[in-house]
Motif scaffolding. Sequence first.
Motif, mmCIF file in Angstrom:
data_model
loop_
_atom_site.group_PDB
_atom_site.id
_atom_site.type_symbol
_atom_site.label_atom_id
_atom_site.label_comp_id
_atom_site.label_asym_id
_atom_site.label_seq_id
_atom_site.Cartn_x
_atom_site.Cartn_y
_atom_site.Cartn_z
ATOM 1 N N ALA A 54 0.831 -1.208 0.000
ATOM 2 C CA ALA A 54 0.000 0.000 0.000
ATOM 3 C C ALA A 54 0.865 1.259 0.000
ATOM 4 N N LEU A 55 1.924 1.240 0.817
ATOM 5 C CA LEU A 55 2.817 2.388 0.878
ATOM 6 C C LEU A 55 3.535 2.595 -0.454
ATOM 7 N N LEU A 56 3.931 1.497 -1.108
ATOM 8 C CA LEU A 56 4.618 1.607 -2.397
ATOM 9 C C LEU A 56 3.711 2.253 -3.440
ATOM 10 N N ALA A 57 2.453 1.859 -3.452
ATOM 11 C CA ALA A 57 1.511 2.432 -4.418
ATOM 12 C C ALA A 57 1.332 3.927 -4.163
ATOM 13 N N ALA A 58 1.149 4.300 -2.889
ATOM 14 C CA ALA A 58 0.935 5.716 -2.562
ATOM 15 C C ALA A 58 2.184 6.549 -2.851
ATOM 16 N N ALA A 59 3.347 6.041 -2.464
ATOM 17 C CA ALA A 59 4.581 6.790 -2.682
ATOM 18 C C ALA A 59 4.896 6.920 -4.173
ATOM 19 N N SER A 60 4.635 5.874 -4.934
ATOM 20 C CA SER A 60 4.884 5.934 -6.373
ATOM 21 C C SER A 60 3.962 6.952 -7.037
ATOM 22 N N ALA A 61 2.718 6.993 -6.584
ATOM 23 C CA ALA A 61 1.785 7.983 -7.129
ATOM 24 C C ALA A 61 2.274 9.398 -6.840
ATOM 25 N N LEU A 62 2.779 9.627 -5.614
ATOM 26 C CA LEU A 62 3.325 10.938 -5.266
ATOM 27 C C LEU A 62 4.528 11.268 -6.140
ATOM 28 N N GLY A 63 5.408 10.282 -6.336
ATOM 29 C CA GLY A 63 6.588 10.508 -7.156
ATOM 30 C C GLY A 63 6.238 10.854 -8.591
ATOM 31 N N LEU A 64 5.269 10.153 -9.164
ATOM 32 C CA LEU A 64 4.852 10.434 -10.536
ATOM 33 C C LEU A 64 4.197 11.814 -10.644
ATOM 34 N N TRP A 65 3.400 12.151 -9.659
ATOM 35 C CA TRP A 65 2.752 13.468 -9.635
ATOM 36 C C TRP A 65 3.798 14.574 -9.597
ATOM 37 N N ALA A 66 4.773 14.409 -8.712
ATOM 38 C CA ALA A 66 5.827 15.418 -8.583
ATOM 39 C C ALA A 66 6.650 15.505 -9.864
ATOM 40 N N ALA A 67 6.982 14.365 -10.445
ATOM 41 C CA ALA A 67 7.792 14.358 -11.661
ATOM 42 C C ALA A 67 7.052 15.032 -12.819
ATOM 43 N N PHE A 68 5.770 14.726 -12.957
ATOM 44 C CA PHE A 68 4.980 15.330 -14.030
ATOM 45 C C PHE A 68 4.871 16.845 -13.839
ATOM 46 N N THR A 69 4.656 17.260 -12.594
ATOM 47 C CA THR A 69 4.565 18.693 -12.305
ATOM 48 C C THR A 69 5.873 19.399 -12.616
ATOM 49 N N MET A 70 6.980 18.784 -12.227
ATOM 50 C CA MET A 70 8.293 19.361 -12.495
ATOM 51 C C MET A 70 8.537 19.515 -13.994
ATOM 52 N N SER A 71 8.155 18.500 -14.755
ATOM 53 C CA SER A 71 8.415 18.508 -16.192
ATOM 54 C C SER A 71 7.549 19.513 -16.934
ATOM 55 N N THR A 72 6.294 19.627 -16.526
ATOM 56 C CA THR A 72 5.366 20.485 -17.263
ATOM 57 C C THR A 72 5.365 21.928 -16.782
#
Length: 316
Positions: free
Chosen positions: A194-212
């Motif tokens: 559960a923690l891996l899913a939540a943390a990965s979602a946060l990481g993807l969100w942050a990465a997408f925000t940084m890129s765009t």
Amino acid sequence: MSPFTPGFRGGARLGRAYFAAQAAAGALWWIGVFSSDAVRTATLGGLDAVAVAALDVPLFVAASALVAAGIRAVLWVLVPWTAIVTAGMVLYATVTGLAGWGVLLMLAALLGTAAAGFLVTTGWIPAARLVAGPLGFRLARPAAPRVQVGRTAGQIVVFWGLFLGVIPAVIVFVEGRWQLGVDAPIAVRFAGGALLAAASALGLWAAFTMSTRGEGTPLPSAMPRKLVIAGPYRLVRNPMAVAGIAQGVAVGLLSGSWLVVLYALSGSVVWNYLVRPLEEADLEARFGAEFDAYRRAVACWVPRRHPLPASASASS
């Protein structure tokens, strides 16, 4: 950029204090070896304690005490000896499956000796070398958002594969081989998933925000051209780091490996005290008062009770 790392100011005095503690710990360990069969077996396996002590007591315990007393030249004996013993213990434990706890102690001693050695000789730890060469601070080349997203996706594949896949797999292997594993309840593994899913979602969100929004990537060698104060960056200043540490802990829980959890938590210490000050110094140099105001308003690790309003990121 200053070579000093704020979290390690104190220089030679702090280094000497470490070596004094290491000398005391080493002496206590050898007392334990000769007074307890359990300690001797767990840390030395089948090695001859007398023969090892004949070399280790003067070259490690006494040498640490001498460095603590201010005799820096002894480091030329202490550091090589610690490295040789550590390498030998790793090989011995991997071949025989014995003395796993001894390996962990020596690995910790080697890292501590190296770090404290820098403090004693130079007064600081050369953290800037962690972000040199391919990982040195450089602005991303101008490109369309979709290109930056593609670059970020490639970084995620490489870095997640290495730090969340390959390295934990090696740690899990040696943990089992060195007989250091513990049985983890199934609930722990579910929590890890559960923690891996939540943390990965946060990481993807942050990465997408940084890129765009930032016209760059999370990697220091392709840093954003704009200060990003949007998405998860309104909650904490370093959501990618928060996500990465949480992912590492999650992988440890999921695999039932306490050493992987320790690896992830150790990474948070390295990042917070060695890498983050350099990164924030670079951001302050480029964005000045804007970054300074952002740093005062948004916490580094734990979201504050009242996050930065979305309106604050409208122009960032």
